[in-house]
Design an enzyme around this catalytic site. Sequence first.
Site, PDB file in Angstrom:
ATOM      1  N   TYR A 139      37.726  39.523  47.893  1.00 20.83           N
ATOM      2  CA  TYR A 139      37.242  38.137  47.970  1.00 20.83           C
ATOM      3  C   TYR A 139      37.826  37.247  46.666  1.00 20.83           C
ATOM      4  O   TYR A 139      37.302  37.935  45.699  1.00 20.83           O
ATOM      5  CB  TYR A 139      35.833  37.792  48.221  1.00 20.83           C
ATOM      6  CG  TYR A 139      35.385  38.187  49.823  1.00 20.83           C
ATOM      7  CD1 TYR A 139      35.366  37.122  50.588  1.00 20.83           C
ATOM      8  CD2 TYR A 139      35.131  39.446  50.292  1.00 20.83           C
ATOM      9  CE1 TYR A 139      35.029  37.231  51.852  1.00 20.83           C
ATOM     10  CE2 TYR A 139      34.567  39.642  51.453  1.00 20.83           C
ATOM     11  CZ  TYR A 139      34.487  38.563  52.389  1.00 20.83           C
ATOM     12  OH  TYR A 139      33.988  38.646  53.673  1.00 20.83           O
ATOM     13  N   HIS A 191      36.974  41.401  58.797  1.00 24.38           N
ATOM     14  CA  HIS A 191      36.299  40.373  59.346  1.00 24.38           C
ATOM     15  C   HIS A 191      36.800  38.897  58.971  1.00 24.38           C
ATOM     16  O   HIS A 191      37.131  38.931  57.793  1.00 24.38           O
ATOM     17  CB  HIS A 191      35.017  40.511  59.548  1.00 24.38           C
ATOM     18  CG  HIS A 191      34.184  40.627  58.306  1.00 24.38           C
ATOM     19  ND1 HIS A 191      34.066  41.564  57.360  1.00 24.38           N
ATOM     20  CD2 HIS A 191      33.535  39.574  57.430  1.00 24.38           C
ATOM     21  CE1 HIS A 191      33.694  41.328  56.233  1.00 24.38           C
ATOM     22  NE2 HIS A 191      33.400  39.979  56.108  1.00 24.38           N
ATOM     23  N   HIS A 193      34.900  35.179  58.505  1.00 27.42           N
ATOM     24  CA  HIS A 193      33.830  34.630  58.726  1.00 27.42           C
ATOM     25  C   HIS A 193      34.189  33.167  59.399  1.00 27.42           C
ATOM     26  O   HIS A 193      35.113  32.512  59.124  1.00 27.42           O
ATOM     27  CB  HIS A 193      33.000  34.198  57.301  1.00 27.42           C
ATOM     28  CG  HIS A 193      32.645  35.436  56.701  1.00 27.42           C
ATOM     29  ND1 HIS A 193      31.194  35.873  56.775  1.00 27.42           N
ATOM     30  CD2 HIS A 193      33.147  36.029  55.553  1.00 27.42           C
ATOM     31  CE1 HIS A 193      31.281  36.949  56.055  1.00 27.42           C
ATOM     32  NE2 HIS A 193      32.192  37.073  55.506  1.00 27.42           N
TER      33      HIS A 193
END
Lengths: 272, 189
Positions: A139, A191, A193
């Site tokens: 991230y 994943h 979000h």
Amino acid sequence: MTVIPRPPVAPESLLAAPDQASQAEITREIAEFHADFLRREAAGEVLPRTMYDFPPYRSSILRHPTKSPTLVDPETIELLSPAFGQRDVAAIESDLTLQHAGEPLGERITVRGRLLDSWGRPIANQLIEVWQANSAGRYIHQRDQHPAPLDPNFTGAGRAVTNDRGEYLFTTIKPGPYPWKNHVNAWRPAHIHFSVFGSSFTQRVVTQMYFPGDPLFGLDPIYNSIRTQADRDRLIGVYDHDLTEPERSTGYRFDIVVDGPDATWFEQEEGH
Amino acid sequence: MTTASAPPRSLEPTPGQTVGPFFAFGTNYEKMHEVVHPHSPGALLLGGTVYDGAGNPIPDALVEIWGADADGTVPRARGARRRDDHSFTGFGRAATNDDGRYEFWTRNPGAAAGGAPFLAAIVFARGLPDKLHTRIYLPEDAEALAADPLLSSLAAGERATLIATRLPGGGLHHDIRLQGEKETVFLAF
């Protein structure tokens, strides 16, 4: 003597669970809680789809309410939703691969779907925000300490407003799995979000879209905070070859159905 | 608010998940906590701390408010995500800081005839597996508060968790406790 209050602990230090259980222990806990939920449901208890009290997700232990929510008749403000439109989001914001000078590394994908209510009615003009790790599982957030490479050509955040048919489309790259400190050697399945507004504030949902066949599903306490397999399956994007672009990208379909009380049926009727 | 009943539902809803730890770069935007411009007439600061069950502040929570305008009108103006500093959209979002504190610039909401004015609110956080709905009521109108269907159904201690405190300068203070003795009342619809 003057007591000087200590500042709260730095947020980064909160990211690691203190007990650091093994994966085997966490996996066993997940199975035990799922079995317990089935027993409680069979005994007549009404349980939420996503369990607030799910100790395998260690940071939830002190952050979930212990009392049942109070059932209330929604008032008008709660039955309507903030209004968004094309003025709120530029078209280019739905393409996460165009935000920098170069092309991001990774597998280019499109994610397409419809925003619907429980009666199958499309929800137009509502805001969908997405954020994700890069293809290496990193991230861009400053508190992310995972030593995978940052990609100078990828931030990983985008947004779109649904069209008249309730449809949205994002172009991005497939995120990598991500290590976290819930327990020893804990990995999140890949994943994206999603933050979604419905036509009623009661329908607001923040969730995560996963990818088919991920071997990490059974090991992940966050994915498994959803109580039933049928509901967990709803968060897995469906590979759709019709959404691929030749020589360019593969495609996944992810429809989002927002929940809400029966009163939202009438409120939406008025608005359309 | 209606007499007829809704038809059977045909689709199962998409379940919610935690907002996670690293949401800021996806959810933050310019002036997101400025429901009104800070220098506009009637602007006030609504703030408080989000606490966990041990009484520690939660530095990675996200609070959203959605409320009527001062005259009770439900806003229908677009532009909550790209603010023009004068349209009242009624929606705001605030991430808690390292001390667990959130802040909004907004104004006192009005209410429908005779009702108790409140802001609808949602809390998200790392470690919170799904969203939580609650309300933030204005403290002044004792009669309307006493007659409110939700508040009057609660014990005194629970009721207090939903009513903001007015500060001397006109601002509002409202803490949110996800767990514990003074746990905030959360709502299901």
